[in-house]
Scaffold this motif. Sequence first.
Motif, mmCIF file in Angstrom:
data_model
loop_
_atom_site.group_PDB
_atom_site.id
_atom_site.type_symbol
_atom_site.label_atom_id
_atom_site.label_comp_id
_atom_site.label_asym_id
_atom_site.label_seq_id
_atom_site.Cartn_x
_atom_site.Cartn_y
_atom_site.Cartn_z
ATOM 1 N N ASN A 216 0.834 -1.200 0.000
ATOM 2 C CA ASN A 216 0.000 0.000 0.000
ATOM 3 C C ASN A 216 0.869 1.250 0.000
ATOM 4 O O ASN A 216 2.096 1.172 0.075
ATOM 5 N N GLY A 217 0.224 2.408 -0.068
ATOM 6 C CA GLY A 217 0.979 3.647 -0.184
ATOM 7 C C GLY A 217 1.863 3.922 1.012
ATOM 8 O O GLY A 217 3.004 4.368 0.868
ATOM 9 N N LEU A 218 1.363 3.656 2.230
ATOM 10 C CA LEU A 218 2.151 3.917 3.427
ATOM 11 C C LEU A 218 3.370 2.995 3.504
ATOM 12 O O LEU A 218 4.476 3.434 3.845
ATOM 13 N N THR A 219 3.180 1.717 3.158
ATOM 14 C CA THR A 219 4.300 0.780 3.181
ATOM 15 C C THR A 219 5.336 1.144 2.130
ATOM 16 O O THR A 219 6.548 1.070 2.382
ATOM 17 N N THR A 220 4.889 1.538 0.947
ATOM 18 C CA THR A 220 5.827 1.953 -0.099
ATOM 19 C C THR A 220 6.625 3.172 0.322
ATOM 20 O O THR A 220 7.838 3.257 0.100
ATOM 21 N N PHE A 221 5.945 4.131 0.958
ATOM 22 C CA PHE A 221 6.652 5.318 1.419
ATOM 23 C C PHE A 221 7.674 4.965 2.499
ATOM 24 O O PHE A 221 8.812 5.457 2.474
ATOM 25 N N ARG A 222 7.292 4.105 3.431
ATOM 26 C CA ARG A 222 8.176 3.785 4.557
ATOM 27 C C ARG A 222 9.361 2.935 4.128
ATOM 28 O O ARG A 222 10.468 3.118 4.661
ATOM 29 N N THR A 223 9.185 2.054 3.170
ATOM 30 C CA THR A 223 10.255 1.122 2.810
ATOM 31 C C THR A 223 11.017 1.521 1.557
ATOM 32 O O THR A 223 12.120 1.002 1.333
ATOM 33 N N VAL A 224 10.455 2.410 0.734
ATOM 34 C CA VAL A 224 11.116 2.756 -0.531
ATOM 35 C C VAL A 224 11.412 4.255 -0.613
ATOM 36 O O VAL A 224 12.575 4.668 -0.722
ATOM 37 N N THR A 225 10.368 5.071 -0.540
ATOM 38 C CA THR A 225 10.543 6.505 -0.786
ATOM 39 C C THR A 225 11.387 7.168 0.296
ATOM 40 O O THR A 225 12.346 7.901 0.003
ATOM 41 N N LEU A 226 11.044 6.944 1.560
ATOM 42 C CA LEU A 226 11.788 7.588 2.645
ATOM 43 C C LEU A 226 13.250 7.168 2.679
ATOM 44 O O LEU A 226 14.131 8.033 2.824
ATOM 45 N N PRO A 227 13.603 5.874 2.571
ATOM 46 C CA PRO A 227 15.036 5.530 2.535
ATOM 47 C C PRO A 227 15.783 6.153 1.364
ATOM 48 O O PRO A 227 16.956 6.530 1.513
ATOM 49 N N MET A 228 15.130 6.283 0.213
ATOM 50 C CA MET A 228 15.796 6.901 -0.930
ATOM 51 C C MET A 228 16.052 8.386 -0.710
ATOM 52 O O MET A 228 16.987 8.954 -1.285
ATOM 53 N N SER A 229 15.239 9.022 0.123
ATOM 54 C CA SER A 229 15.394 10.453 0.362
ATOM 55 C C SER A 229 16.183 10.761 1.629
ATOM 56 O O SER A 229 16.316 11.933 1.988
#
Length: 308
Positions: A216-229
């Motif tokens: 879901n969107g929250l899991t994608t943000f926590r595991t992908v987007t935030l670490p990349m940023s």
Amino acid sequence: MSILAAATSRPDPAGETDPNQVLAGAEGRRPWMAYLLLLPGVLWLGIFFLFPLAQLAAVSLQSGWPDFPGYYYRDLNVGNYVEALTSYAPHFGRSFLYAGAATLLAFLLAYPLAYAMAFKAGRWRGLMMIGVIAPFFTSFILRTFAWSQILGDESWVVEALNFLHLLPGDRLINTPLAVVAGLTYNFLPFMVLPIYASLERADPRVIEAGGDLYANGLTTFRTVTLPMSMPGVLAGTLLTFIPAAGDFVNMELLGPQKGTMVGNVINNQFLAVPGGYPIAAALSFTLMAAILVMVFLYVRRFGTEELV
């Protein structure tokens, strides 16, 4: 032997040059060129940073003449640092508390803005970028003066909050909340720009892969987007917290008269207190050392391979 050496050192009849000799000559000249290119920057740092820093360290160990306020002599008086740590410990605590609150609030405001600029803005990205950097075209002090009017007792902000009964003390100006608000506003661009730079370099296909893997969107943000940023988050946090901890303008114009930050004490010791130079220098070095320790621990805990 001399004839043989001369014969072997002559170029071949075709006029070709040994490439090994060319590379050896280039490598021999390259370090000198690098040193020459570094020389202006090293001189600049030495004259305008290292020398004043050494002078500040010398002043922090000086002692005042008895019965002669404003005069001091060279000494090794470590009591200045003892006084800085004991008498002004609450000021250090308030500085780090306000700076930490402003940094956290700036992150909560900056990340959605940076995300929208990187992935959602489209043709409005340039206009949003101008909106972020436009405050830099105005003086820092003028921006803070403007906030003193926005948070004044007769401003519409205070009237609206009082109407909604959301303001316990019926005022914002001359309160810690006003100081945190001013720090957040003044240093917000330093949080937005590094995060935007990290997100803008991120590959959108990697983020889309999270949805393809049924996250879901929250899991994608926590595991992908935030670490990349995280490189941008780390840089923005440091660029916001460090100047906010030593700031004195926001407290002077927006904060209460009592309970000041350590930056205000340093400013007063340098400019208003006769003979206050040693204490001001000791406070400056203590603040710098405390920030360096906190930055080191923060980078070790949340740093990335690009920054550690």
